[in-house]
Scaffold this motif. Structure first.
Motif, PDB file in Angstrom:
ATOM      1  N   LYS A 192      72.040  32.784  62.904  1.00 56.23           N
ATOM      2  CA  LYS A 192      71.059  32.835  61.817  1.00 56.23           C
ATOM      3  C   LYS A 192      69.642  32.916  62.379  1.00 56.23           C
ATOM      4  O   LYS A 192      68.827  33.735  61.932  1.00 56.23           O
ATOM      5  CB  LYS A 192      71.181  31.585  60.935  1.00 56.23           C
ATOM      6  CG  LYS A 192      72.380  31.559  60.022  1.00 56.23           C
ATOM      7  CD  LYS A 192      72.338  30.297  59.160  1.00 56.23           C
ATOM      8  CE  LYS A 192      73.545  30.195  58.248  1.00 56.23           C
ATOM      9  NZ  LYS A 192      73.509  28.975  57.419  1.00 56.23           N
ATOM     10  N   VAL A 215      69.097  36.552  55.387  1.00 56.21           N
ATOM     11  CA  VAL A 215      70.022  36.019  56.392  1.00 56.21           C
ATOM     12  C   VAL A 215      70.897  34.919  55.782  1.00 56.21           C
ATOM     13  O   VAL A 215      72.112  34.892  55.987  1.00 56.21           O
ATOM     14  CB  VAL A 215      69.254  35.472  57.614  1.00 56.21           C
ATOM     15  CG1 VAL A 215      70.220  34.783  58.587  1.00 56.21           C
ATOM     16  CG2 VAL A 215      68.521  36.606  58.327  1.00 56.21           C
ATOM     17  N   GLU A 216      70.276  34.012  55.033  1.00 55.08           N
ATOM     18  CA  GLU A 216      71.037  32.926  54.403  1.00 55.08           C
ATOM     19  C   GLU A 216      72.082  33.493  53.449  1.00 55.08           C
ATOM     20  O   GLU A 216      73.198  32.977  53.364  1.00 55.08           O
ATOM     21  CB  GLU A 216      70.094  31.975  53.659  1.00 55.08           C
ATOM     22  CG  GLU A 216      69.180  31.158  54.556  1.00 55.08           C
ATOM     23  CD  GLU A 216      69.929  30.236  55.500  1.00 55.08           C
ATOM     24  OE1 GLU A 216      71.063  29.819  55.162  1.00 55.08           O
ATOM     25  OE2 GLU A 216      69.390  29.918  56.584  1.00 55.08           O
TER      26      GLU A 216
END
Length: 257
Positions: free
Chosen positions: A135, A147-148
């Motif tokens: 991440k 990204v999350e």
């Protein structure tokens, strides 16, 4: 006069082993109340109370060195120590959760196999073990929210995509040595990109016409992103991908420049 217990009786009474009590005596964390001329150790009720303190601190995860320090103090200033200990315990719990997740994924992916290629297994474990670092690395190139979202796929979907990728990787390794333009090889590359597009649609809720594979950055992080292929196999797969993208009207060299 205080009642004293021989070490064997004291061990039974407190649920400790004689060996543990000997060790505590050696390191000075719990001394017997008295020692006979023949060397026999005897413990009193005071040592039971002290041992209860030791057991409590051990339960909280403190080291014996830390416990020894506490035992030498009349008053315990635990505020900072407990905050630090809680942080360590949360990290351990996160690690255990990741290990359980890795074992669960491994069981699911190899349930129909008697054996698995070591590189495939390490790829699977690495993807879970290094999730947080993955991440951080991706956030260099994408917004944090994106990204999350990429890692917010359900457990069921992760297992589904993992199984599909494992099957493609295994078949590619079986095909290694064939001409990269071979129909069987190209069919596997097509499946690989199809899975990538499935993942992209799951994450971004949109159908991407082509998921562009750019591996230069990944290649620069060999310890962060493990590969199921040897260096020679990677070069062969890269050539097969280049051929596939060319058929799709994409100049891979131009994309990388």
């Amino acid at each position: 006069m205080k009642k004293v217990y021989p070490i064997g009786e004291f061990a039974k009474k407190t649920g400790q082993t004689i060996r543990t009590l000997h060790y505590y005596d050696e390191i000075g964390i719990l001394k017997p109340s008295c020692v006979s001329s023949s060397g026999r150790r005897f413990y009193s009720e005071d040592e039971i109370i002290a041992l209860q303190k030791i057991v409590a601190l051990k339960f909280l995860g403190f080291s014996l060195e830390e416990i020894k320090h506490f035992m030498q103090e009349e008053k315990w200033d635990l505020k900072e120590s407990l905050a630090f200990q809680k942080k360590l315990l949360l990290q351990k719990r996160e690690h255990i959760d990741r290990v359980i997740k890795a074992v669960t994924h491994a069981q699911h992916l190899i349930e129909e196999r008697e054996t698995i290629d070591p590189n495939m297994f390490c790829l699977l474990i690495n993807s879970i073990q290094m999730e947080n670092k993955h991440k951080e690395w991706l956030k260099q190139f994408m917004p944090d929210e994106t990204v999350e979202k990429m890692f917010d796929i359900s457990e069921e979907k992760q297992l589904e995509y993992g199984k599909k990728l494992l099957e493609v990787f295994e078949k590619l390794k079986e095909c290694y040595g064939k001409d990269p333009s071979d129909n069987d090889v190209q069919s596997l590359i097509e499946k690989l990109f199809s899975i990538a597009k499935e993942v992209a649609k799951e994450v971004f809720d949109e159908d991407l016409s082509l998921f562009h594979w750019k591996g230069d950055e990944l290649a620069e992080e060999p310890m962060l992103f493990s590969s199921p292929f040897s260096k020679e196999e990677e070069e062969w797969v890269a050539k097969a991908i280049e051929i596939f993208l060319a058929k799709e009207g994409v100049d891979w060299n131009e994309e990388e420049s």
